[in-house]
Structure formats: C-alpha cells, structure tokens
Design a protein around this motif. Structure first.
Motif, PDB file in Angstrom:
ATOM      1  N   TYR A  43       6.043   4.191  -3.098  1.00  0.00           N
ATOM      2  CA  TYR A  43       6.707   5.476  -2.950  1.00  0.00           C
ATOM      3  C   TYR A  43       6.701   6.254  -4.268  1.00  0.00           C
ATOM      4  O   TYR A  43       6.535   7.479  -4.282  1.00  0.00           O
ATOM      5  CB  TYR A  43       8.134   5.245  -2.448  1.00  0.00           C
ATOM      6  N   LEU A  44       6.851   5.535  -5.376  1.00  0.00           N
ATOM      7  CA  LEU A  44       6.760   6.175  -6.691  1.00  0.00           C
ATOM      8  C   LEU A  44       5.353   6.716  -6.911  1.00  0.00           C
ATOM      9  O   LEU A  44       5.175   7.860  -7.349  1.00  0.00           O
ATOM     10  CB  LEU A  44       7.120   5.181  -7.789  1.00  0.00           C
ATOM     11  N   GLN A  81      14.672  10.578 -14.677  1.00  0.00           N
ATOM     12  CA  GLN A  81      13.421   9.952 -14.265  1.00  0.00           C
ATOM     13  C   GLN A  81      13.523   8.472 -14.608  1.00  0.00           C
ATOM     14  O   GLN A  81      13.979   8.109 -15.668  1.00  0.00           O
ATOM     15  CB  GLN A  81      12.246  10.568 -15.014  1.00  0.00           C
ATOM     16  N   GLY A  82      13.111   7.626 -13.692  1.00  0.00           N
ATOM     17  CA  GLY A  82      13.095   6.210 -13.976  1.00  0.00           C
ATOM     18  C   GLY A  82      12.079   5.892 -15.053  1.00  0.00           C
ATOM     19  O   GLY A  82      11.205   6.708 -15.380  1.00  0.00           O
ATOM     20  N   HIS A  83      12.192   4.674 -15.617  1.00  0.00           N
ATOM     21  CA  HIS A  83      11.287   4.270 -16.691  1.00  0.00           C
ATOM     22  C   HIS A  83       9.830   4.347 -16.251  1.00  0.00           C
ATOM     23  O   HIS A  83       8.976   4.886 -16.974  1.00  0.00           O
ATOM     24  CB  HIS A  83      11.630   2.847 -17.127  1.00  0.00           C
ATOM     25  N   LYS A  84       9.520   3.820 -15.061  1.00  0.00           N
ATOM     26  CA  LYS A  84       8.124   3.822 -14.610  1.00  0.00           C
ATOM     27  C   LYS A  84       7.604   5.236 -14.412  1.00  0.00           C
ATOM     28  O   LYS A  84       6.505   5.579 -14.867  1.00  0.00           O
ATOM     29  CB  LYS A  84       7.998   3.030 -13.309  1.00  0.00           C
ATOM     30  N   SER A  85       8.389   6.059 -13.736  1.00  0.00           N
ATOM     31  CA  SER A  85       7.970   7.437 -13.483  1.00  0.00           C
ATOM     32  C   SER A  85       7.756   8.191 -14.792  1.00  0.00           C
ATOM     33  O   SER A  85       6.739   8.874 -14.983  1.00  0.00           O
ATOM     34  CB  SER A  85       9.021   8.139 -12.630  1.00  0.00           C
ATOM     35  N   GLU A  86       8.692   8.050 -15.703  1.00  0.00           N
ATOM     36  CA  GLU A  86       8.600   8.733 -16.995  1.00  0.00           C
ATOM     37  C   GLU A  86       7.365   8.278 -17.770  1.00  0.00           C
ATOM     38  O   GLU A  86       6.660   9.093 -18.387  1.00  0.00           O
ATOM     39  CB  GLU A  86       9.867   8.450 -17.789  1.00  0.00           C
ATOM     40  N   ASP A  94       1.378  11.184  -7.143  1.00  0.00           N
ATOM     41  CA  ASP A  94       0.174  11.805  -6.580  1.00  0.00           C
ATOM     42  C   ASP A  94       0.465  13.224  -6.100  1.00  0.00           C
ATOM     43  O   ASP A  94      -0.369  14.127  -6.255  1.00  0.00           O
ATOM     44  CB  ASP A  94      -0.354  10.947  -5.430  1.00  0.00           C
ATOM     45  N   GLN A  95       1.663  13.425  -5.536  1.00  0.00           N
ATOM     46  CA  GLN A  95       2.036  14.756  -5.057  1.00  0.00           C
ATOM     47  C   GLN A  95       2.273  15.719  -6.217  1.00  0.00           C
ATOM     48  O   GLN A  95       1.937  16.903  -6.130  1.00  0.00           O
ATOM     49  CB  GLN A  95       3.305  14.665  -4.199  1.00  0.00           C
ATOM     50  N   ASN A 145       4.450  -4.180  -3.254  1.00  0.00           N
ATOM     51  CA  ASN A 145       5.468  -3.667  -2.342  1.00  0.00           C
ATOM     52  C   ASN A 145       6.783  -4.428  -2.455  1.00  0.00           C
ATOM     53  O   ASN A 145       7.601  -4.417  -1.542  1.00  0.00           O
ATOM     54  CB  ASN A 145       4.964  -3.681  -0.896  1.00  0.00           C
ATOM     55  N   ALA A 146       7.003  -5.123  -3.597  1.00  0.00           N
ATOM     56  CA  ALA A 146       8.261  -5.839  -3.791  1.00  0.00           C
ATOM     57  C   ALA A 146       9.411  -4.871  -3.978  1.00  0.00           C
ATOM     58  O   ALA A 146      10.531  -5.135  -3.545  1.00  0.00           O
ATOM     59  CB  ALA A 146       8.164  -6.775  -4.991  1.00  0.00           C
ATOM     60  N   GLU A 147       9.123  -3.728  -4.614  1.00  0.00           N
ATOM     61  CA  GLU A 147      10.190  -2.755  -4.827  1.00  0.00           C
ATOM     62  C   GLU A 147       9.717  -1.372  -4.358  1.00  0.00           C
ATOM     63  O   GLU A 147       9.478  -1.194  -3.174  1.00  0.00           O
ATOM     64  CB  GLU A 147      10.625  -2.757  -6.297  1.00  0.00           C
ATOM     65  N   LYS A 148       9.542  -0.418  -5.273  1.00  0.00           N
ATOM     66  CA  LYS A 148       9.292   0.964  -4.847  1.00  0.00           C
ATOM     67  C   LYS A 148       7.979   1.531  -5.358  1.00  0.00           C
ATOM     68  O   LYS A 148       7.799   2.758  -5.359  1.00  0.00           O
ATOM     69  CB  LYS A 148      10.456   1.858  -5.302  1.00  0.00           C
ATOM     70  N   ASP A 149       7.064   0.680  -5.788  1.00  0.00           N
ATOM     71  CA  ASP A 149       5.805   1.181  -6.344  1.00  0.00           C
ATOM     72  C   ASP A 149       5.064   2.145  -5.411  1.00  0.00           C
ATOM     73  O   ASP A 149       4.615   3.208  -5.857  1.00  0.00           O
ATOM     74  CB  ASP A 149       4.886   0.015  -6.723  1.00  0.00           C
TER      75      ASP A 149
END
Length: 385
Positions: free
Chosen positions: A299-300, A268-273, A305-306, A293-297
C-alpha cells in the motif's frame, strides 16, 4: 486512545531528556566518565555530485561480542548494550569531502545530519560509485580538544544508470518474523539471536547482484536497503549483510527513543520519507520497489507510485503471510488496477519474472547461484561491492 498514547510518549520523552541532562551535568561537574571511550557511529550516505545526504551518531563506545559461539545470554547482553545507548548531545564534528568542509553539532539523541548542496560539484571518477568521507569529532560538552577520526562511504551512482532499486529488509531480505502475532518472533530474533543464527533467503544475494548489474551489464544501478528496524542494531544489520555477501548499499533504519519523534497523522513514516528522499535525489532514474506483505509495503509502494507517476518501474511483493492477507492484496491490486504490483514466493521465481521484463540477465543470475552453492561463511562468495 491515540491522545493518551501521544501524551504518555511525550511524558516519557521529557523524563528521558531530564535524565540525560542530569547525567551530563554530573559528568561535567564531577569529571567522572569524561575519559570513557567515544565512537562516531557512521551510516552510509548517498548523493549526487552537487548534493550530499549523510547521517551518524556520537556515542559512548561499548564492547560487543559477536561470535558464532555466542550463547543466548551473550546475545541478550549485546542487545541490551545496543538499546541502552549513551548518546552525546552538543558534540561538534567536521565533515571533509574533496574540497568541501562542514561543521555539525549533534542533537539531544547524539545524531548529526548533513543534508546539503555542493558548490562547486564534486569531480567523481566514472568507474567508482563509492567515495569516502572523513568525519572528525572536535569536541564534546566536557572536552574541547579532540581529534577522533573515522570514515564512511557515500554512494554516488553513475549518472547514466537509468534504474535504481529500493528493497525492504525485514522478511524481504532478512527473516525477522514481523508477520508473527504481536511480532514476538521479530523481538526474539533481534534480542536473542546472533547474525550467525539468522536465516538467509535462498538466492537473494545472487538476485540483488544480478538486478543491480542489469540486463546487459549497462551500468551500476544504485541499491538501497530500507527498514523500520531501529538504528540501534545498525551494526548487527551491516554484519548480517556482509556475512551473507549482500551487495554493498546504504542501509536506512529508523530513529527510536522515548520517543525520539512523536508521530502524528500528518507525519510521513520513515519508509515513505526515505523513499521520497531517494526519488527526489535521482529524478532522472526509475526505481524498482521490493517488499513483502507482512505489513504495509504494497500500500505504501502504491501510494508512492501515485505520487511519482512514471518513476516506478515495478513493484515486487514477497508473500510471507499466505492465504487471507494475499487474497486481500490481490483484491487491492485488482481494485486499483495497478499492473506494477507483482507477488512472488522465491527469489528464483522473481528472477525469472525480472528476466522476462528485461531487468536482469538470467544466465548471469544462474552463474551467481552456482557460486552460492559453494557457500562458506569463512570465505566470501562474492566481492563486497
């Protein structure tokens, strides 16, 4: 090429560990460097009456000169001092909060983590969401009798607060230039600019304060700052937030090294974790997610949410790239039929959106904006709470 990258990273890490082991062996044998000043780098934690999450690091203390008159060279020297850190592994610390006491040992990178239940639970005052915790450094690999003390703040949100906020920092709150080619602006801003030279987005402090207060001042909604920036610049980020009167909140930055952690596809990436940890800590609360929307916010946040149905009240994405990336995001939103993702260009626009959705009081936001018009960097506009 991913296998080659991973192999090189592992080789660099082994080399880094070998150099660290050699350095500390020489210190222990020769005694040279044993009297260097040591600091406990503390990061704000968070928890519940029955749970606590806290992290920090033990380092050799270095002098940094943060001044509005800093030259480019001085800023570069400061950056070098931050990234060329001399961490202290196997240091022993004690953490005291109320009637609880814990003993911790730092890892190879000097980090310590306290992730624990609290039994019996803490008795917390309803009116104060922040509590202090005392951290004492007891010993290092070469010194047994130490009593270096410091404190840090732990966020314990009121249990009746039904809403929380998690916001990205880079190009959402702080202009970093992550969207620039090869992220050159982000590197330049980090290495060569002081906090006094960084741009603040208009009305972001007023917006976050109004959002934390809520529609009818219904309580203290917990706020969390999240970033993929390295913890080496934690002091820089904290100074920036304080200078611009941003509301007080835990700041969750990323560990780096050569490398500190080699990521795989299953990681898991740092943000997701971090987001999942916050959601799991406060299962009774819904959260607003803010990013760009500079990177993947986007979609993360959609993935979160899902995985946590019913827990995400809204997703707000600041448009920093314009045109093509935004159209790609719009197609994604349309395809996924995710009504929660809303894009915005300014915080005044976002404040109006939040007012329409009953997240903030528009009149209160306006009052805060009028206070910001009297801005003076030598005098804080808002109390730092």
């Amino acid at each position: 090429m991913s296998w080659l990258k991973t192999t090189l990273f592992k080789l660099f890490r082994r080399l880094d560990h070998f150099i660290d082991d050699l350095r500390f062996a020489l210190v222990k044998v020769s005694g040279v460097g044993q009297n260097q000043p040591i600091k406990i780098a503390t990061y704000r934690g968070f928890g519940r009456p029955d749970y606590l999450f806290l992290q920090g690091r033990v380092l050799v203390k270095k002098r940094l000169r943060n001044s509005p008159t800093n030259t480019v060279l001085q800023n570069l020297i400061n950056s070098y001092q931050r990234f060329e850190s001399d961490e202290i592994p196997n240091a022993v610390l004690r953490v005291d909060i109320e009637n609880h006491q814990f003993e911790l040992i730092t890892d190879r990178e000097g980090y310590f983590t306290l992730d624990t239940t609290l039994d019996p639970p803490l008795v917390l005052p309803d009116e104060e969401p922040w509590q202090n915790v005392k951290i004492t450094l007891l010993q290092t690999p070469w010194t047994n009798d130490l009593e270096i003390e410091t404190t840090t703040s732990i966020l314990f949100p009121p249990q009746d607060a039904r809403l929380g906020i998690i916001t990205d920092l880079d190009d959402t709150v702080i202009e970093t230039g992550v969207a620039s080619p090869l992220k050159w602006r982000a590197f330049y801003n980090t290495l060569f600019k002081s906090i006094h030279q960084r741009k603040v987005f208009d009305e972001v402090a007023a917006f976050l304060r109004a959002l934390r207060r809520g529609m009818h001042d219904q309580g203290y909604s917990p706020l969390f700052y999240l970033s993929n920036s390295p913890r080496n610049i934690y002091d820089l980020v904290m100074s920036y937030l304080k200078l611009h009167s941003m509301p007080k909140a835990p700041v969750l930055l990323r560990d780096i090294g050569f490398p500190y952690k080699v990521h795989t596809k299953d990681d898991q990436g740092h943000k997701s974790e971090s987001i999942k940890r916050i959601l799991d800590t406060y299962p009774e609360k819904q959260f607003i997610l803010i990013g760009d929307n500079a990177e993947k916010d986007p979609y993360l946040y959609h993935e979160i949410d899902q995985k946590y149905p019913g827990r995400i009240a809204a997703i707000f994405i600041r448009d920093v790239q314009k045109n093509r990336p935004l159209r790609r995001l719009e197609k994604f939103v349309e395809k996924e039929a995710n009504h929660k993702i809303v894009t915005f260009n300014s915080y005044r626009q976002l404040a109006r959106i939040c007012a329409d959705q009953k997240f903030i009081d528009w009149d209160y936001f306006q009052e805060l904006c009028q206070s910001q018009q009297k801005w003076n960097f030598n005098l804080k506009v808002f109390p730092n709470k």
